[in-house]
Design an enzyme around this catalytic site. Structure first.
Site: not given
Ligand code: ADP
Length: 326
Positions: A24-25, A75, A107, A131, A133, A166, A189, A217, A219, A259
């Site tokens: 949306r943004a 993917r 990715g 995640d 991450d 438990r 907690g 404690k 549980s 999710r």
């Molecule tokens: P996320 O983005 O959550 O880390 P993925 O690792 O599955 O998820 O990456 C999403 C998509 O990005 C992959 O399905 C692929 O199409 C594309 N992608 C990831 N790595 C590469 C790469 N090295 N070269 C080209 N496309 C990539």
């Protein structure tokens, strides 16, 4: 550099609550600045198959509060090939698209980076994953919601744990990251949190359970990140119960319910800021970056910087959880 007139946005990789708020943004910021905005369905796969739709300000009405992604996610193995990327580029040219915004994880960012190098396509990635991450940002879109969902579930499990004296082993998501485990464990907690980044031995865990049981404690809740090296919640429960039988033990795996659901205010605001930052960045000539939030400031980190960094965990929350779980 030629002027950007048309931007395409898509969601890629795992879905996360708040992705809709980011779509949306992007759409509304693009239109605000006088640009055309297309949505691409099903991530890179849809780019290859030509699943494009022009989006207006009203196309993204009533989605800020919805989980999942209206653009769907996927993917794409084909995008990893040169032939797949050529098809994607030909489709983008057909729709006169000059710039891309992906909402996804590392990715998806890597895919953008390769595409920009091959086809000179300005692009920005918005970090969307539950995640949390990814380096270069304190928060990713979806993490706050997923952690709140986990906390809500932990609270409910606590009611039943306490009613029956438990011990519960609760497995939360996070792939290889302990971020959801650490903060849902602290907020819920829990007596112990097991994360992939740090080894906790079964003996250490059993010792802690004995100590707390001795201090009356009634549980206990142990939070386990799904990617942990000591095994799944099932494995750990089995190993612990061989050595500790004070409480009846149960296992709950929260799984994909983390999710979904409506994004928290935090994720909606973060997604809105990232969406606007991505559009403004592109229009100011910024490219090949991921938006981030660091110390409450919106930042852009280049692919080169991000790819050299390692994601980190919330060490302070982890430390505090150990102090408070006596
Ligand atoms: P996320 O983005 O959550 O880390 P993925 O690792 O599955 O998820 O990456 C999403 C998509 O990005 C992959 O399905 C692929 O199409 C594309 N992608 C990831 N790595 C590469 C790469 N090295 N070269 C080209 N496309 C990539």
């Amino acid at each position: 550099m030629s002027e950007i007139k048309t931007i395409a946005v898509f969601t890629s990789g795992g879905d996360a609550p708040g992705m809709n708020a980011a779509i949306r943004a992007v759409v509304r910021a693009g239109i605000y600045y006088g640009k055309k905005v297309y949505g691409i369905y099903r991530g890179y796969d849809g780019m290859i198959q030509g699943e494009f739709e022009e989006l207006g300000a009203r196309s993204v009405s009533h989605i800020i509060q919805r989980g999942g992604t209206i653009l769907k996610s996927a993917r794409s193995a084909e995008f990893r090939t040169k032939e797949g990327r050529k098809k994607a580029y030909d489709n983008l040219k057909k729709f006169n698209i000059d710039a891309l915004i992906a909402i996804g994880g590392d990715g998806s960012f890597r895919g953008l980076n390769i595409f920009d190098q091959e086809y000179d396509m300005p692009s920005i990635c918005i970090p969307g994953t539950i995640d949390n991450d990814l380096p270069g940002t304190d928060y990713t879109i979806g993490y706050d919601t997923a952690t709140n969902t986990a906390v809500d579930a932990i609270d409910k499990i606590r009611d039943t744990a306490l009613s029956h004296h438990r011990l519960f082993f609760i497995e939360v998501m996070g792939r290889d990251s302990g971020q959801i485990a650490i903060n849902s464990g602290l907020a819920g907690g829990s007596v112990a949190i097991l994360i992939p980044e740090e080894k906790t031995s079964i003996d250490e865990l059993v010792f802690k359970l004995h100590q707390t049981a001795k201090s009356d404690k009634k549980s206990s809740l142990v939070i386990i990140a799904e990617g942990g090296k000591s095994g799944s919640a099932m494995d750990i429960a089995k190993q612990v119960t061989e050595k500790f039988s004070y409480f009846d033990a149960k296992v709950t795996i929260l799984g994909h319910l983390q999710r979904g659901g409506k994004p928290t205010y935090f994720d909606r605001v973060l997604a809105s800021k990232f969406g606007v930052a991505a559009v403004e960045g592109l229009l100011n000539g910024v490219r090949d970056v991921m938006t981030g939030i660091q110390g409450n400031k919106i930042v852009y980190n280049s692919f080169d910087v991000i790819s050299k960094l390692k994601p980190d965990i919330d060490h302070e929350s982890y430390r505090i959880s150990k102090i408070l779980s006596i």
